[in-house]
Scaffold this motif. Sequence first.
Motif, mmCIF file in Angstrom:
data_model
loop_
_atom_site.group_PDB
_atom_site.id
_atom_site.type_symbol
_atom_site.label_atom_id
_atom_site.label_comp_id
_atom_site.label_asym_id
_atom_site.label_seq_id
_atom_site.Cartn_x
_atom_site.Cartn_y
_atom_site.Cartn_z
ATOM 1 N N TYR A 108 0.740 -1.058 -0.384
ATOM 2 C CA TYR A 108 -0.003 0.063 0.348
ATOM 3 C C TYR A 108 0.781 1.156 -0.033
ATOM 4 O O TYR A 108 -0.071 2.194 -0.100
ATOM 5 C CB TYR A 108 -1.085 0.139 1.377
ATOM 6 C CG TYR A 108 -2.202 -1.132 1.309
ATOM 7 C CD1 TYR A 108 -3.026 -1.171 0.301
ATOM 8 C CD2 TYR A 108 -2.201 -1.953 2.153
ATOM 9 C CE1 TYR A 108 -4.064 -1.942 0.395
ATOM 10 C CE2 TYR A 108 -2.895 -3.048 2.315
ATOM 11 C CZ TYR A 108 -3.925 -3.515 1.065
ATOM 12 O OH TYR A 108 -4.740 -4.724 1.533
ATOM 13 N N VAL A 164 -5.598 -5.357 7.292
ATOM 14 C CA VAL A 164 -6.315 -6.518 6.676
ATOM 15 C C VAL A 164 -6.552 -7.973 6.474
ATOM 16 O O VAL A 164 -7.795 -8.796 6.252
ATOM 17 C CB VAL A 164 -6.150 -6.096 4.860
ATOM 18 C CG1 VAL A 164 -6.472 -7.033 3.798
ATOM 19 C CG2 VAL A 164 -6.052 -4.424 4.747
ATOM 20 N N LYS A 168 -11.566 -10.137 1.015
ATOM 21 C CA LYS A 168 -10.500 -8.892 1.132
ATOM 22 C C LYS A 168 -10.509 -7.371 0.825
ATOM 23 O O LYS A 168 -10.568 -6.769 0.891
ATOM 24 C CB LYS A 168 -8.848 -8.738 -0.719
ATOM 25 C CG LYS A 168 -7.690 -7.808 -0.413
ATOM 26 C CD LYS A 168 -6.853 -8.648 -1.062
ATOM 27 C CE LYS A 168 -5.481 -7.539 -1.156
ATOM 28 N NZ LYS A 168 -4.741 -7.469 -2.235
ATOM 29 N N GLU A 190 -9.920 -4.007 2.951
ATOM 30 C CA GLU A 190 -9.448 -2.755 2.560
ATOM 31 C C GLU A 190 -10.458 -1.775 2.904
ATOM 32 O O GLU A 190 -10.577 -0.580 2.608
ATOM 33 C CB GLU A 190 -8.861 -3.027 1.192
ATOM 34 C CG GLU A 190 -7.994 -3.933 0.603
ATOM 35 C CD GLU A 190 -7.224 -4.105 -0.825
ATOM 36 O OE1 GLU A 190 -6.434 -4.741 -0.635
ATOM 37 O OE2 GLU A 190 -8.290 -3.870 -1.339
ATOM 38 N N LEU A 249 -8.501 0.405 4.788
ATOM 39 C CA LEU A 249 -7.400 1.804 3.941
ATOM 40 C C LEU A 249 -7.830 3.438 3.781
ATOM 41 O O LEU A 249 -7.285 4.392 4.184
ATOM 42 C CB LEU A 249 -7.463 1.592 2.161
ATOM 43 C CG LEU A 249 -6.966 0.536 1.423
ATOM 44 C CD1 LEU A 249 -6.635 0.253 0.099
ATOM 45 C CD2 LEU A 249 -5.707 0.405 2.412
#
Length: 74
Positions: free
Chosen positions: A6, A46, A56, A60, A64
Motif C-alpha cells: 500500500y 487487512v 479482501k 480494505e 484503507l
Amino acid sequence: MLGLQYTRLALDHWRKWLPKMYREMRKDGTLNAEAQKASKEAAAQVASLMEAGYQKHEAEAVVLPEYILLPPEK
C-alpha cells in the motif's frame, strides 16, 4: 500478507489530497518511512480482518481510509 503493497497508494493519495502534509514530511525526510509504516499497519489490519472472515475488498474498505486514503486537507 504483511508488506508494503500500500506504500505507492499512500504516496500517490497523500501527494494529491494532502499536499501540505506530503510537503512537510518530504522536507523532514520522513515521507517514505511514514508511508511504509502506514502500509505495514494497513496490511496487518487487512490480514486480521480477512482471518475474521472478511473478503479482501471488504477489509480494505474498512482499513484503507484509516491508514492510507486519509481525508483530504481543507
